[in-house]
Write an enzyme that holds these catalytic residues in place. Structure first.
Site, PDB file in Angstrom:
ATOM      1  N   SER A 395    -123.685  38.146  19.587  1.00  0.00           N
ATOM      2  CA  SER A 395    -123.953  37.878  21.007  1.00  0.00           C
ATOM      3  C   SER A 395    -124.862  36.629  21.296  1.00  0.00           C
ATOM      4  CB  SER A 395    -124.501  39.196  21.474  1.00  0.00           C
ATOM      5  OG  SER A 395    -124.650  39.342  22.671  1.00  0.00           O
ATOM      6  N   ASP A 680    -117.832  41.068  22.086  1.00  0.00           N
ATOM      7  CA  ASP A 680    -119.308  41.332  21.557  1.00  0.00           C
ATOM      8  C   ASP A 680    -119.342  42.323  20.772  1.00  0.00           C
ATOM      9  OD1 ASP A 680    -122.049  41.452  21.391  1.00  0.00           O
ATOM     10  OD2 ASP A 680    -122.515  40.777  23.469  1.00  0.00           O
TER      11      ASP A 680
END
Length: 849
Positions: A395, A680
């Site tokens: 991320s 993610d």
């Protein structure tokens, strides 16, 4: 400031560790291969006879069920077969026979689904997933499947016999199998085209080949000279899937409404259709055939099928790629010199003795990016950055890494200047990301991608927005450009994380880790990798079918940090602490109904038979609504057309022992899908532990920098669970109430008796002693200094919220200095871990001699 947690007792002479090394040979052995190899397996003919069902209760309360059975065996046939419908009967009897030719190298799992026919949509009553592995050839097998507790049953008879077809050689890594692939090239005859063009220009040929990569081609009959030699077409298909080529001729007529209105309607009429059998198509020979289309029409085809001889474009194997191995050789020389200086050793450790150190950064948006800069700066100030071999992020941390690696010598330079430049971008306004000029740029970029045949989603738009947030300009760099930053081993090796999910399945239930490096993108779970330059190109059966340009790194940044791809269930899980668990109790039920002792099924690699009872269409609508990820990014699945090896269940990378886990349903796993849904990695574990815990990387020490303030130890607990399910060595995470409520700056976790379990140094993102000390041992004196250090990271009014993409300069500097300080303040702990890792390496080497 530091809390040490040990599992077992650490002897000064490390005797427990040495004893564990001697017992390693007793551990479970995997059948996956470091490198691919060729295997030759026979074919078998499988006969499935659907006999009858008993006591079936349909969905209509006013009548009995109208039953039929669907059969699906995708590893043998692309076609879903179906029995006839038996109307209004609780005890339908079919006695219908279906035949398949199966290859013994792959996991052949037959799905039998019982339906109650309805006028609009047939209702699925129940499904049986039956692994044919282990059946004894020549011995009939009659099985009565118990469908439900109220005496519903299905009788099926199986018969397996060896085929007269010669065995076929396949390529495999123990998890996946690559079949021979055929390229079928053909031409629609030019004379037929001339006649059709004389009649109308609105004719269209639809040519379909089930099981092929192209599936169906739509070829218009255009009145131009390019078709004077006929219309060419190409299909790619597995050697054993080649069945029938379907040809359909359509005519589209445009009708104006009201004779005046500019609105119009299109009406399509099928003028004729026909099929061409391809089962006995000779390889390498030109074939001419005429296909009757009905109504006095026909079409001439000229075809030739050839086996693709080139090597696979997908790398099958669980070893590290050649370039990463070469990097390790160079990097370990640098690390050896750094350790000699840092640990004050008499001589450089040999390359075999160098401990492999990985530094991980968790997710957390701009907070993670900023904090990770500070942590790396701290390591650099301690002269420890040259001791690191791997840098991995998830991320927001991936944004930090991708910016760092634009400079091929970044870790050899003073990070202070780099951080100063980043601060200017982080503290600048982000309003320009939504200006009319920028929106026009987004539209042009996405439109160009779509016109080039790429899959475009909201994730790509997000990537362009992230590009502005990080750079304030167009960034043409690509991930493969970062090869220059690791060619000489001058920087740690970067590993970027994403997970492959299903659009309507929770990340807690199913998420497959995908790694991105400068050289390769791939899934170590399947042992399948492609060159980074080829990512998002189109592959089939391990071969590159259509090359697309490598995506710019901004599109990867959008995918790596696609937190918005959360489903409503994910959101509630994070915010409230629990998802919509009531949906699970109302949804599909999976039961193991296998009793192989009663039958001739003795293969230990055979999956147990599973029964799937759907929750009903209304419940499915609710589940799709709450669990779907409408913004998940789609990309071409480079594993499409590869099948799971018959013994894939022996690999601890798969959680097949869980009855409800998708790993136990090979027909539903990623190789059978057309697309990847990469999002993610925080939807699984908010730190990329799984990517560095693979045995091939042989990591000894992990420095884990956690940027989440909600649960500072959650990533460790989730990783421990992940490792336990897959039998990956990992230290026990033992915490007390004080740790949970008032975490310290650094924790050490290790298993003194298992040399394969890495030493973990975990750094929660907290302001423990920084508010009092501006440097280790140096207290803050002035009011200004105390004010600078006295701040809370978390809280609803915090400037470090995950969705805040702009930090004031003051706030940015605070977070960088805090993260740097927490590293400097635990120098002794880090040095102790390096010393322990060096000793463990030496013991490992001694045990191998």
């Amino acid at each position: 400031m530091f809390r040490q947690v040990l599992v077992g007792r650490l002897s000064p002479r490390m005797l427990p560790l040495a004893a564990a090394l001697l017992l390693q040979r007793k551990e479970r052995k995997e059948t996956g291969f470091y490198h691919w190899r060729r295997e030759k397996h026979p074919y078998y003919n499988l006969t499935v006879k659907i006999l009858r069902a008993r006591n079936i209760k349909g969905t209509d309360l006013l009548s009995k069920a109208d039953c039929y059975v669907e059969l699906r065996l995708p590893t043998a046939s692309p076609i879903t077969y179906q029995t006839r419908v038996i109307d209004n009967s609780s005890d339908p009897e079919w006695n219908e026979t279906f035949r398949y030719k199966i290859h013994n190298a792959v996991k052949n799992t037959l799905e039998l689904t019982l339906f109650d026919e309805d006028v609009l949509v047939s209702d699925e009553l129940t499904s049986v997933v039956f692994d044919v592995t282990g059946m004894v050839p020549g011995r009939p097998l009659k099985n009565t499947f118990k469908l439900k507790e109220d005496r519903e049953e299905l009788d099926v008879e199986f018969f397996l016999e060896k085929s007269s077809d010669a065995p076929t050689e396949v390529i495999t890594n123990g998890a996946l199998v690559a079949y021979p692939c055929l390229c079928l090239k053909g031409v629609l005859n030019k004379d037929d085209m001339s006649k059709l063009r004389e009649q109308a220009s609105s004719h269209l040929f639809k040519i379909s080949l089930p099981g092929s990569y192209e599936k169906q081609l739509c070829i218009p009959c255009k009145p131009d000279s390019d078709q004077d030699c006929g219309i060419p077409f190409v299909f790619h298909i597995g050697k054993d899937m080649c069945s029938e080529l379907d040809v359909e001729l359509e005519q589209t007529i445009t009708v104006l409404q009201d004779g005046v209105s500019p609105d119009f309607e299109k009406h399509t009429t099928v003028l004729g259709s026909g099929t061409a059998p391809l089962q006995s198509l000779p390889l390498g020979k030109d074939i001419d055939m005429t296909i009757p289309l009905g109504k006095g029409q026909s079409v001439d085809l000229h075809m030739k099928a050839e086996q693709m001889r080139k090597d696979l474009d997908v790398r099958l194997g669980f070893d590290l790629c050649k370039e990463e191995r070469e990097f390790l050789d160079k990097r370990k020389k640098i690390v050896s010199q750094a350790l000699k200086q840092t640990l004050k050793l008499r001589e450089d450790p040999s390359e075999d003795e160098v401990p492999v150190v990985a530094v991980l950064g968790s997710g957390g948006g701009m907070r993670a990016l900023t904090s990770f800069y500070g942590s790396l700066f701290g390591l650099q100030q301690l002269n420890l950055l040259d001791s690191v071999i791997y840098l991995s992020g998830i991320s927001g941390t991936t944004w930090c890494l991708s910016m760092l690696y634009q400079d091929s010598e970044w870790s050899c330079k003073e990070l202070r200047d780099t951080i100063s430049n980043v601060q200017k971008k982080m503290s600048s306004s982000k309003v320009g990301a939504f200006s009319s000029e920028r929106l026009k740029y987004y539209f042009q970029e996405l439109n160009a991608m779509e016109n080039a045949g790429r899959k475009v989603s909201f994730t790509d738009l997000w990537g362009l927005i992230v590009e502005y947030f990080l750079q304030q300009k167009e960034d043409q760099s690509k991930l493969s450009d970062q090869q220059e930053a690791v060619k000489q081993g001058q920087n740690p090796y970067p590993i970027y994380a994403a997970v492959n999910v299903r659009p309507n399945v929770s990340g807690d239930d199913f998420a497959e880790w995908c790694e991105f490096t400068p050289y390769e993108v791939g899934f170590r779970k399947y042992g399948a990798f492609v060159r980074t330059e080829d990512f998002d190109s189109e592959f089939f059966m391990g071969r590159l079918i259509k090359k697309h340009p490598e995506p710019r790194i901004c599109f990867l940044q959008g995918m790596w940090g696609s937190a918005f791809a959360a489903s409503l269930d994910d959101v509630f899980l994070k915010v409230v602490g629990s998802g919509f668990s009531f949906l699970e109790s109302l949804g599909a039920v999976v039961k193991v109904i296998d009793d192989c002792r009663r039958f001739h099924l003795r293969d230990p690699m055979r999956l147990k038979t599973r029964l799937v009872i759907p929750g009903g269409p209304l419940i499915q609508i609710f589940q799709d609504f709450f669990k779907s990820r409408v913004t998940a990014g789609e990309t071409f699945n480079y594993m499409q057309g590869l099948y799971l090896h018959r013994d894939y269940v022996s690999l601890n990378k798969f959680v097949v022992w869980k009855g409800t886990h998708l790993d136990a349903f090979p027909n539903m796993l990623t190789p059978m899908e057309e697309n990847l849904y990469l999002v993610d990695g925080g939807f699984s574990i908010n730190s990329p532990f799984p990517l560095v815990l693979q045995p091939e990387r042989d990591v000894d020490i992990i420095l884990s920098f956690n940027n989440s303030w909600e649960a500072p130890f959650e990533v460790l607990q989730l990783t421990q669970k992940y490792c336990k399910e897959r039998e990956i060595p990992f230290p026990q995470i033992v915490l007390n109430k004080e740790d949970e409520e008032n975490p310290k700056e650094c924790y050490m976790f290790m298993d003194a008796e298992n040399p394969k379990a890495p030493i973990i140094l975990h750094f929660p993102l907290i302001n423990d002693t920084f508010h009092k000390y501006k440097a280790p041992g140096i207290e803050r004196e002035s009011e200004e200094e105390r004010s600078f250090g006295d701040f809370a990271i978390e809280g609803k009014d915090s400037p470090y919220r995950t969705l805040n993409f702009t930090f004031e300069s003051h706030d940015f500097d605070r977070l960088v200095e805090l993260s740097c300080y927490n590293v400097l303040n635990n120098k002794d702990t880090i040095l102790k871990a390096l010393s322990l890792g060096l000793n463990r390496r030496k013991l490992k080497n001694d045990s191998r001699k």
